[in-house]
Enzyme design. Structure first.
Site, PDB file in Angstrom:
ATOM      1  N   ASP A   1       0.723  -1.361   0.153  1.00 12.11           N
ATOM      2  CA  ASP A   1       0.008  -0.106   0.110  1.00 12.11           C
ATOM      3  C   ASP A   1       0.756   1.259   0.040  1.00 12.11           C
ATOM      4  OD1 ASP A   1      -2.015  -1.544   0.232  1.00 12.11           O
ATOM      5  OD2 ASP A   1      -2.454  -1.501   2.486  1.00 12.11           O
TER       6      ASP A   1
HETATM    7  N1  URA Z   1      -1.233  -5.817   4.075  1.00  9.74           N
HETATM    8  C1  URA Z   1      -1.815  -4.582   3.887  1.00  9.74           C
HETATM    9  O1  URA Z   1      -2.724  -4.339   4.435  1.00  9.74           O
HETATM   10  N2  URA Z   1      -1.013  -3.752   3.023  1.00  9.74           N
HETATM   11  C2  URA Z   1      -0.043  -4.047   2.321  1.00  9.74           C
HETATM   12  O2  URA Z   1       0.563  -3.198   1.673  1.00  9.74           O
HETATM   13  C3  URA Z   1       0.367  -5.284   2.449  1.00  9.74           C
HETATM   14  C4  URA Z   1      -0.091  -6.254   3.058  1.00  9.74           C
END
Ligand code: URA
Length: 244
Positions: free
Chosen positions: A106
């Protein structure tokens, strides 16, 4: 790109062995930029020159590259954003070849991303059937009670109606209103760590990925840094993808 002997270019394109390629050159079946080249010492640039065998254009096989990237928070993993937020492309474009991230992190998440142009390896590592382990360290709000940790590992948390696969959850520190934990997931569903932690009542405040497919984020790699994978690291990933 550099100049290479024609027989090497033909062999690298998978069209013939070097010896067979020499015979093809001597037989006058190879053309460079429209001219027959019958010299075994002739060189060409496989990226710039037009090289043909029996009138068919030869495509140079792309060199495969594998890198470890410490993604900083504040960048999208996708290469274009309609909202014009910064993307990891600014880091990738410094590399000598074009590579892509395997999976996503993310915007606000930092940590280990593997970059490659090896499409088959990427495809397998992203496929859920290979159960590639991904190690995360998270700071969460709330108290990480033994019950909450047990639920995180249970395989009973529903994400969009489907149970999350069992995970490994390990408490690192627990304070009166926040704590740190490590989670190992073998799935890569969208925002999975955040959704799992929120489901047990301890929302994520900070998230970092420390491991992927048996590799650990190199502690010498600062956020934004990229380094080539070592031979043994590539083998580890290929073994994980059953590509040995
Ligand atoms: N889980 C999440 O919530 N975000 C990520 O970027 C990777 C795993």
């Amino acid at each position: 790109m550099s100049l290479e002997r024609l027989q090497k270019i033909l062999a690298q394109a998978g069209l013939a062995s070097r010896r067979q390629a020499e015979a093809l050159i001597l037989a006058g079946r190879v053309q460079v930029n429209g001219q027959v080249s019958q010299s075994l010492g002739a060189r060409a640039d496989p990226e710039l020159d037009r090289i043909e065998l029996d009138g068919q254009l030869i495509q140079a096989r792309e060199k495969l590259g594998y890198y470890m990237f410490h993604k900083p928070a504040g960048y999208l993993t996708s290469l274009a954003d309609p909202q014009n937020r910064p993307t990891v492309k600014v880091f990738l474009k410094k590399l000598p070849i074009r590579v892509y991230p395997i999976g996503r992190l993310d915007y606000d998440v930092s940590g280990l991303l593997i970059l490659t142009n090896d499409g088959e390896l990427a495809r397998r590592l992203m496929h859920p059937s290979f159960e590639v382990p991904k190690l995360y360290r998270a700071q969460v709000r709330g108290v990480l009670t033994p019950e909450r940790l047990k639920r995180l590992s249970s395989g009973q948390i529903l994400i969009e109606g489907k149970p999350a696969a069992p995970a490994r959850a390990r408490l690192l520190t627990s304070g009166p209103d926040r704590g740190w934990l490590e989670l190992v997931l073998t799935e890569g569903r969208h925002r999975q760590v955040k959704r799992m932690c929120a489901a047990v009542g301890t929302p994520v405040e900070v998230l970092k990925r420390l491991g992927y497919g048996g590799l650990r984020l190199d502690p010498n790699l600062q956020p934004g840094d990229i380094r080539p994978l070592k031979g043994q690291e590539i083998l580890t990933l290929k073994a994980q993808a059953q590509l040995t």
